[in-house]
Design an enzyme around this catalytic site. Structure first.
Site, mmCIF file in Angstrom:
data_model
loop_
_atom_site.group_PDB
_atom_site.id
_atom_site.type_symbol
_atom_site.label_atom_id
_atom_site.label_comp_id
_atom_site.label_asym_id
_atom_site.label_seq_id
_atom_site.Cartn_x
_atom_site.Cartn_y
_atom_site.Cartn_z
ATOM 1 N N SER A 102 0.832 -1.202 0.000
ATOM 2 C CA SER A 102 0.000 0.000 0.000
ATOM 3 C C SER A 102 0.868 1.254 0.000
ATOM 4 C CB SER A 102 -0.968 -0.045 1.183
ATOM 5 O OG SER A 102 -1.933 0.954 1.096
ATOM 6 N N ASP A 245 -2.192 6.369 -4.169
ATOM 7 C CA ASP A 245 -1.091 5.651 -3.527
ATOM 8 C C ASP A 245 -0.662 4.495 -4.427
ATOM 9 O OD1 ASP A 245 -3.390 4.132 -3.123
ATOM 10 O OD2 ASP A 245 -2.738 3.385 -1.174
ATOM 11 N N ASP A 247 -0.944 1.271 -4.551
ATOM 12 C CA ASP A 247 -1.855 0.185 -4.942
ATOM 13 C C ASP A 247 -3.250 0.700 -5.279
ATOM 14 O OD1 ASP A 247 -2.601 0.693 -2.258
ATOM 15 O OD2 ASP A 247 -3.361 -1.336 -2.021
ATOM 16 N N ASP A 249 -5.843 2.372 -3.865
ATOM 17 C CA ASP A 249 -7.102 2.320 -3.125
ATOM 18 C C ASP A 249 -7.364 3.625 -2.371
ATOM 19 O OD1 ASP A 249 -5.248 2.043 -1.101
ATOM 20 O OD2 ASP A 249 -6.090 0.218 -0.254
#
Length: 422
Positions: A102, A245, A247, A249
């Site tokens: 993340s 970010d 990833d 999400d």
């Protein structure tokens, strides 16, 4: 056994080459695969990764580990966390593994565990899975090893699902010809956000679209990390700046004046749009700003608070039939698509907001109070946390207390949340 790892219900993360090694990743992947396939009517497991430098190495370890327990791997390659969650649903898989840390720094990586519903594992599921990981993992014999198939359409399906949100006026947004400045921080966002904005007819000026995981700055999309995007907004004359970010999400915004509005505003602004078209409560975690309460109250709805963590919010949304929810870190969940934080959904809702309000983002934000948020960490005291909470409640007896996750004290115009960090 796993010293240095950060292990939670929904994942395991650590520094690459220290706590997180291919051996550790393979152990968790094999245990997850055996557990997930053992409780489902399918042995299919979806596997994806973000752009981190260590991603390809861990990807190979994960695929091999899943084959070793007889799973049928559906490999979606370099992708986003919400895309992986949607792919689990699309393939009716037993679960999914997303290789991503993340917003953590470049030296970190992680495994995220996704259940058959496309949501992260709940506490009882995580406990069941860990028992398999820590036990004698049942391996497949040579003639029952798992297979691997590739699915290269997952991102395009994700885009089409976002474009299909019933109350998002794609044609109207296209006519608006919005100018968007974009920062994908060399994460997986470069695979999906430019294409999505292209479908919306936006004029895009972008930085850091490369998907090599060599982050040019601290990858968390908080205001202090978005100065380059702020300058890009002003230089390009953009209507809005958007940062995701690694990833994808979480979504953060910069106004047309070149000022980061704060990650806590993304959910509030998205909820403002959704509540014009849907009814019901909005669910957010206990660390989400009061700006959400202000915008939701204006729409005639209410906010339900849940413990910190995407799965807790998702479960509470499902129980309360909430039309929108998420977290104050830029994570928007729209259950009409799926019960996961989804930056592409956030992009669509913000463009819809600009279309409906026909007002600059700074003016929309300026109508509401501005809250300053201070996030800090301190060493755990040498007393029980319950004693700390009791002392705080006694000292601030005029505050409303919430004990779901640590202690949240709230007043009409301010709040504080004290909790043990994961």
């Amino acid at each position: 056994m796993y010293e240095g790892l950060m292990i939670s219900v929904s994942g395991v993360r650590g520094r690459v080459g220290e706590a997180l090694t291919p051996e550790v990743v393979a152990r968790f992947a094999a245990g997850f695969g055996a557990w997930a396939a053992g409780r489902a009517q399918t042995r299919a497991i979806v596997v994806g990764r973000d752009s981190r430098v260590s991603g390809p190495m861990f990807h190979r370890a994960v695929v091999s580990a899943l084959q070793s327990v007889g799973c049928e791997v559906v490999d979606i390659g370099l992708t986003t966390t919400p895309t992986c969650q949607l792919a689990v649903e699309h393939h009716h898989a037993a679960g999914g593994l997303m290789i991503s840390a993340s917003h953590n720094p470049v030296e970190w990586n992680a495994l995220k565990f996704i259940g058959p519903s496309g949501a992260f594992l709940e506490a009882h599921e995580g406990a069941e899975m860990r028992r398999v990981v820590d036990g004698n993992i049942p391996r497949a014999s040579w003639d029952r090893l798992g297979t691997v198939t590739e699915d290269r359409d997952a991102i395009e399906r994700h885009i089409q699902q976002v474009l299909g949100i019933p109350f998002v006026d794609v044609a109207g947004i296209r006519k608006g010809r919005f100018k968007v400045a974009l920062d994908c921080v060399r994460g997986a966002g470069g695979r999906i956000i430019p294409q999505l904005l292209g479908h919306f007819g936006c004029e895009v000026t972008a930085i850091h679209l490369e998907t090599d995981g060599r982050f040019p700055r601290s990858p968390e999309p908080v205001a202090e990390n978005l100065h380059e995007l702020e300058r890009l907004v002003l230089q390009s004359g953009a209507d809005v700046g958007m940062a995701v970010d690694p990833d994808v999400d979480r979504l953060a915004l910069v106004s047309e004046k070149g000022v980061a509005v704060g990650e806590d505003y993304t959910l509030a602004l998205a909820a403002r749009v959704v509540l014009r078209h849907r009814t019901g409560p909005v669910v957010a975690n206990l660390s989400t700003s009061l700006i959400l309460d202000d915008m939701v109250k204006e729409a005639g709805s209410k906010v339900i608070r849940a413990p910190v963590g995407g799965v807790d919010v998702a479960v509470r949304m499902r129980e309360g039939r909430a039309p929108v929810g998420g977290e104050g870190n830029g994570g928007v969940i729209l259950p009409e698509l799926h019960l996961g934080r989804d930056a592409p959904v956030g992009v669509a809702l913000i463009l819809q907001l600009l279309l409906e309000d026909d007002t600059p983002l700074s003016a929309i934000v300026g109508r509401f109070p501005r809250y300053s948020i201070v996030k800090d960490k301190m060493d755990r005291p040498n007393v029980s946390l319950e004693a700390v909470y009791q002392a705080l409640r006694k000292e601030f007896a005029d505050a409303t207390a919430d004990l779901q996750d640590g202690l949240r004290l709230s007043w009409q115009d301010r709040w504080v949340h004290v909790r043990p960090s994961g």
